[in-house]
Scaffold this active site. Structure first.
Site, PDB file in Angstrom:
ATOM      1  N   ASP A 108     -27.699 -36.132  -9.783  1.00  0.00           N
ATOM      2  CA  ASP A 108     -27.821 -34.673  -9.965  1.00  0.00           C
ATOM      3  C   ASP A 108     -28.965 -34.342 -10.928  1.00  0.00           C
ATOM      4  OD1 ASP A 108     -26.369 -35.943 -11.970  1.00  0.00           O
ATOM      5  OD2 ASP A 108     -24.980 -34.282 -12.297  1.00  0.00           O
ATOM      6  N   TYR A 114     -30.764 -54.674  -0.555  1.00  0.00           N
ATOM      7  CA  TYR A 114     -31.858 -53.995  -1.225  1.00  0.00           C
ATOM      8  C   TYR A 114     -32.884 -55.031  -1.678  1.00  0.00           C
ATOM      9  CZ  TYR A 114     -29.115 -49.697  -1.418  1.00  0.00           C
ATOM     10  OH  TYR A 114     -28.413 -48.562  -1.102  1.00  0.00           O
ATOM     11  N   GLU A 119     -27.645 -33.621 -21.311  1.00  0.00           N
ATOM     12  CA  GLU A 119     -28.640 -32.899 -20.499  1.00  0.00           C
ATOM     13  C   GLU A 119     -29.982 -32.710 -21.202  1.00  0.00           C
ATOM     14  OE1 GLU A 119     -26.158 -29.519 -19.900  1.00  0.00           O
ATOM     15  OE2 GLU A 119     -25.714 -30.067 -17.829  1.00  0.00           O
TER      16      GLU A 119
END
Ligand SMILES: [Zn+2]
Ligand SMILES: [Zn+2]
Length: 439
Positions: free
Chosen positions: A137, A335, A408
């Protein structure tokens, strides 16, 4: 005289380029400050509305709508739910790719943030809680911020930026294609051809304000393997009438321990071979017919990876044969190594140091986790790095856990780093081109 005049002209030109770059970089810093809250708000929106791999439908719509609003040329439905936007600068120059991953995870959130996720989704036929428990996000919000800032300075850009929002980094659902590999297959690095690509990951254990990077392998390749050992069933009291797959499996596990310890140049890079599943037998006095095992291989160097594959095959076959059993080894495509091009890393190192501060941008040890950014790096030079998201005084809960938490305030550095990498790459690449044609 003519030569002196030419030299003067060149100096004048390069100093205007430099001044312009410095100016742009200053604007980036100012704008990153000004739009910080906006970036945080986007992140919270994504956090509250997470979607699983290859199911990022609303996430994609939100991003696409925003990018269209900026006036960018936007393509949707790339590798199922991916979004790609093109920003053409006012001057010619290289094409720089910036990548953010989009998917959440089948994890039920347990944090007490006001924007905690209550979303659910279907995973392997079961309804599960869904959470942005890896920080993707923040990656999307950061890249939207970068898109905004770079779009505002579009006319001054010397090159093109391709914003790549990639689905399914955590792996597509079983039976589906997805992620970076599918994006490459669908031509995301073409038309126009992308010269270099940058990607980042936020980390809940690296302090806010720091950047961590590494030339060459920064994250490992990851390959799942399966071994089926076939013997001959017999009564446990009379093993001589059978072929014991349990003893054979045990020997295979033991023998594979020498792959890393005896065959890998361990001072160069690390490698791992781990068994995670062993299944066989139903009753104490029955030697079963077969045993199956599963594990994972991690490597930070391509030659080492290939050697592990070969050694594993040899050990499985020869150990089985020496016991009169049969065995098959299947190594799945996984991967690749997240391999930071050494030249590109050296070229961009000053930028990372500049945005974070000399002491806050450091080379880290490689990580044996994996990243599907590696599929872009197989095609073109790429640089992948970490930014800090650990709040001061807070113990990290760990990525992929219900308590995963990101500070954040760490995102701003991500915005500045990505935008500065673009500006500096366009500037330095221009220098390199200039030099090579001049000589
Ligand atoms: Zn993850
Ligand atoms: Zn992740």
């Amino acid at each position: 005289m003519k030569q002196i005049l030419l030299l003067f002209l060149i100096l004048l030109m390069s100093s205007t380029v430099f001044a312009q770059t410095a100016e742009l970089k200053q604007i980036i810093d100012e704008r990153a400050d000004e739009i910080e809250q906006e970036v945080i708000d986007w992140r919270r929106h994504f956090h509250e509305n997470p979607e699983l791999s290859n199911r990022e439908f609303e996430t994609a719509e939100y991003i696409a709508e925003y990018l269209r609003g900026l006036g960018l040329d936007v393509e949707t439905g790339v590798a199922k739910t991916g979004v790609v936007a093109l920003l053409e600068g006012g001057n010619p120059g290289p094409v720089v790719g910036l990548r953010a991953d989009m998917d959440g995870l089948p994890v039920t959130e347990r944090t007490d943030v006001p924007f905690a996720s209550t979303a659910t989704g279907m995973y392997q036929g079961k309804e599960v809680g869904v959470m942005h428990a890896c920080g993707h996000d923040t990656h999307m919000a950061i890249l939207m911020g970068v898109a905004k800032i770079l779009t505002e300075m579009k006319d001054d850009l010397s090159g093109t930026v391709k914003f790549i929002f990639q689905p399914a980094e955590e792996g597509a659902p079983e039976g589906e294609e997805g992620g970076g590999e599918l994006m490459v297959k669908e031509g995301v690095l073409e038309n126009p051809d992308v010269d270099v690509i940058f990607g980042l990951h936020i980390s809940d254990y690296l302090p806010v304000g720091t950047i961590s990077y590494r030339p060459e392998g920064i994250m490992a390749s990851s390959n799942t393997f399966k071994i089926e050992v076939k013997g001959k069933q017999a009564h446990g009291s009379t093993p001589w009438f059978g072929v014991d797959p349990i003893v054979t499996a045990a020997q295979i596990i033991n023998n594979t321990q020498t792959i890393v310890s005896r065959s890998m140049p361990l001072t160069e890079q690390a490698a791992v071979v781990t068994f995670g599943v062993i299944e066989g037998g139903v009753r104490h006095n029955i030697i079963p017919e077969s045993v199956s095992m599963q594990g994972t291989i991690r490597a930070l160097d391509e030659d080492m990876r290939q050697t592990i594959f070969e050694r594993l095959e040899t050990i499985v076959q020869n150990t089985a044969e020496s016991n009169g059993a049969e065995a098959t080894l299947t190594i799945n495509d996984g991967y690749l190594i997240t391999y930071n091009d050494p030249e590109l890393t050296a070229m961009m190192e000053p930028t990372l140091k500049e945005v974070a501060g000399e002491d806050n941008a450091n080379i880290i040890n490689a990580i044996t986790g994996a990243e599907d950014f590696s599929f872009f790096q197989r095609e073109i030079p790429g640089l992948y790095f970490f930014i800090g998201g650990k709040a001061p005084g807070r113990e990290p809960a760990g990525h992929h856990t219900p308590d995963f938490y990101i500070d954040e305030s760490g995102m701003k550095l991500g915005v500045r780093a990505m935008a500065n990498l673009v500006i500096d790459y366009m500037d330095r690449e221009g220098d390199i081109d200039g030099n090579s044609t001049g000589m």
